[in-house]
Design an enzyme around this catalytic site. Sequence first.
Site, PDB file in Angstrom:
ATOM      1  N   PRO A  77      -5.216   8.892  -2.269  1.00 36.06           N
ATOM      2  CA  PRO A  77      -6.540   9.008  -2.496  1.00 36.06           C
ATOM      3  C   PRO A  77      -5.537  10.071  -3.847  1.00 36.06           C
ATOM      4  O   PRO A  77      -6.460  10.859  -4.959  1.00 36.06           O
ATOM      5  CB  PRO A  77      -7.507   9.288  -2.229  1.00 36.06           C
ATOM      6  CG  PRO A  77      -7.710   8.724  -0.394  1.00 36.06           C
ATOM      7  CD  PRO A  77      -6.120   8.032  -0.176  1.00 36.06           C
ATOM      8  N   GLY A 112     -14.588  -8.294 -33.844  1.00 36.46           N
ATOM      9  CA  GLY A 112     -14.912  -7.524 -34.834  1.00 36.46           C
ATOM     10  C   GLY A 112     -16.112  -7.381 -32.921  1.00 36.46           C
ATOM     11  O   GLY A 112     -15.493  -7.228 -31.726  1.00 36.46           O
ATOM     12  N   GLY A 113     -17.466  -7.976 -33.130  1.00 37.00           N
ATOM     13  CA  GLY A 113     -18.712  -8.102 -32.144  1.00 37.00           C
ATOM     14  C   GLY A 113     -18.441  -8.592 -31.224  1.00 37.00           C
ATOM     15  O   GLY A 113     -18.205  -8.117 -29.788  1.00 37.00           O
ATOM     16  N   GLU A 150       2.198   0.430 -11.177  1.00 37.22           N
ATOM     17  CA  GLU A 150       4.149   0.372 -11.115  1.00 37.22           C
ATOM     18  C   GLU A 150       4.624   0.971 -11.411  1.00 37.22           C
ATOM     19  O   GLU A 150       6.041   1.358 -11.828  1.00 37.22           O
ATOM     20  CB  GLU A 150       4.645  -1.059 -11.239  1.00 37.22           C
ATOM     21  CG  GLU A 150       3.394  -2.050 -11.435  1.00 37.22           C
ATOM     22  CD  GLU A 150       3.071  -2.725  -9.830  1.00 37.22           C
ATOM     23  OE1 GLU A 150       3.823  -1.411  -8.774  1.00 37.22           O
ATOM     24  OE2 GLU A 150       2.286  -3.463  -9.754  1.00 37.22           O
ATOM     25  N   GLY A 151       4.445   2.759 -11.444  1.00 38.77           N
ATOM     26  CA  GLY A 151       4.319   4.317 -12.595  1.00 38.77           C
ATOM     27  C   GLY A 151       3.837   3.885 -13.525  1.00 38.77           C
ATOM     28  O   GLY A 151       3.998   3.401 -14.309  1.00 38.77           O
ATOM     29  N   ALA A 191       1.212  -1.313  -0.036  1.00 37.50           N
ATOM     30  CA  ALA A 191      -0.010   0.561  -0.094  1.00 37.50           C
ATOM     31  C   ALA A 191       0.575   1.123  -0.238  1.00 37.50           C
ATOM     32  O   ALA A 191       1.686   1.715   1.320  1.00 37.50           O
ATOM     33  CB  ALA A 191      -0.539  -0.469   1.135  1.00 37.50           C
ATOM     34  N   SER A 225       2.882   5.052 -17.602  1.00 42.54           N
ATOM     35  CA  SER A 225       3.919   5.324 -18.595  1.00 42.54           C
ATOM     36  C   SER A 225       4.802   6.862 -18.338  1.00 42.54           C
ATOM     37  O   SER A 225       5.815   6.552 -18.629  1.00 42.54           O
ATOM     38  CB  SER A 225       3.718   5.683 -19.909  1.00 42.54           C
ATOM     39  OG  SER A 225       2.373   3.750 -19.913  1.00 42.54           O
TER      40      SER A 225
END
Length: 392
Positions: free
Chosen positions: A128, A337-338, A361-362, A124, A364
């Site tokens: 927020p 496709g669908g 994890e960071g 953790a 891009s």
Amino acid sequence: MSIFSLSEEDSASLKNFRDYVDEVIFPCSNEWEENESIPDDILNDFADRGFMGAFIPKAWGGMGMNNLRFGLFCAELARGSVSLLSILTVHNMTSQAILRWGTEEQKKRWLPRLSKGVIRAAFALTEPEIGSDASNITTRAVPQGGTYILNGAKKWISFSTKADLILVIAQYPEKGPAAFLVERQAPGLSITPMKGLLGFRAAEVGEVTFNDCKVGTDSLLANPGGGFTYVASHALDHGRYCVGWGGTGVIRGCVEACTEYTRTRHQFGRALRSHQLIQAMVADMATDLEAATSLAMRAADSRETMEPESIMLSSISKYFTSKAALRAATDAVQIHGGNGCGPDYPVQRYYRDAKVCEIIEGSSQMQQLMISREVFTGALVRRQRRRQRDVR
Ligand SMILES: Cc1cc2nc3c(=O)[nH]c(=O)nc-3n(C[C@H](O)[C@H](O)[C@H](O)COP(=O)(O)OP(=O)(O)OC[C@H]3O[C@@H](n4cnc5c(N)ncnc54)[C@H](O)[C@@H]3O)c2cc1C
């Protein structure tokens, strides 16, 4: 023989693992995402087979895989379920942090049970209001009469809803970030599941709140002040390594799904695979798969030989592969496709999970900042020159 070769025993065990993923994980994965949870009997079976301790040394009860074997293992797992890979990743981020920074007592207390998956771990850091700017987290830990009192909140914590132990990064008065091993039953700790996520839907993601949460002094991991630079950075490096390999599994999953679908689906009187625009997308996927695998293998080799640039190479692998996985998954959905948007095929799951891989994890952008720093300090050019010298 390639420096990347596996022993016969390792190849056989990887093949067994692939069969296990095909039989047990892959067929149920879409359902787990729909239910936003992985059943306990699956997690227990996964642990009973020793997989939660795949990368923990044998001396501590784990399987003691080397970097390459563990990377290939992560790739297979991601092909079956990225959520389950992310659970394994955070469990191992905490285990690796204890292995690297724990006292002998902490190692003896936690590692044998983490290896066997008897206890489950989460990591953790994010809050927020604080994500990328992670060294400025606001959760606080104050020493008080032989204990620490934690206050604050963490968000987006994978596996937290089922974790017994959480590695928590919190600010220590005047010293900066510190790391604490907080047990689930600690007074003042509460965990709320997060639902309706884009991807990683079955990764047991939750919000963790500390309200005068009291932990013992033996919960402190490493010295106060080193919680981010040493403990979290070490854990995140491991996390990026797993995501890099996991992305190769996602791309391979896309290639396999498209190989089958374009053979059996016909439009305009011909199999989809005979249309050149479909072939172009499959060719791009295959090229990305080769490139991503090469980067992941290079990262594995550098970790195994403990090269100083291994952290950078895992970052490059994670950065490239998460983007490549999203490219592949986007095309895989297009090719289906669908049907690509429905629950009967794995590609919609790959698509959602690949997007998340660009953020965790960071993000891009954080990887780009790290990689560009290496360019501007001249380290990249020095490394390339050294490699050319070694090859000659
Ligand atoms: C499914 C899921 C699981 C997760 N699991 C965990 C977990 O187990 N443990 C944990 O601690 N965290 C976890 N996270 C959190 C994740 O690591 C963060 O979401 C991530 O680090 C980004 O932080 P943020 O969401 O606060 O975005 P922010 O930091 O607010 O960034 C928002 C956007 O701005 C960009 N940005 C920020 N700063 C800059 C800059 N200087 N230059 C350019 N662009 C910038 C970012 O790249 C991003 O695109 C998880 C997230 C998800 C979605």
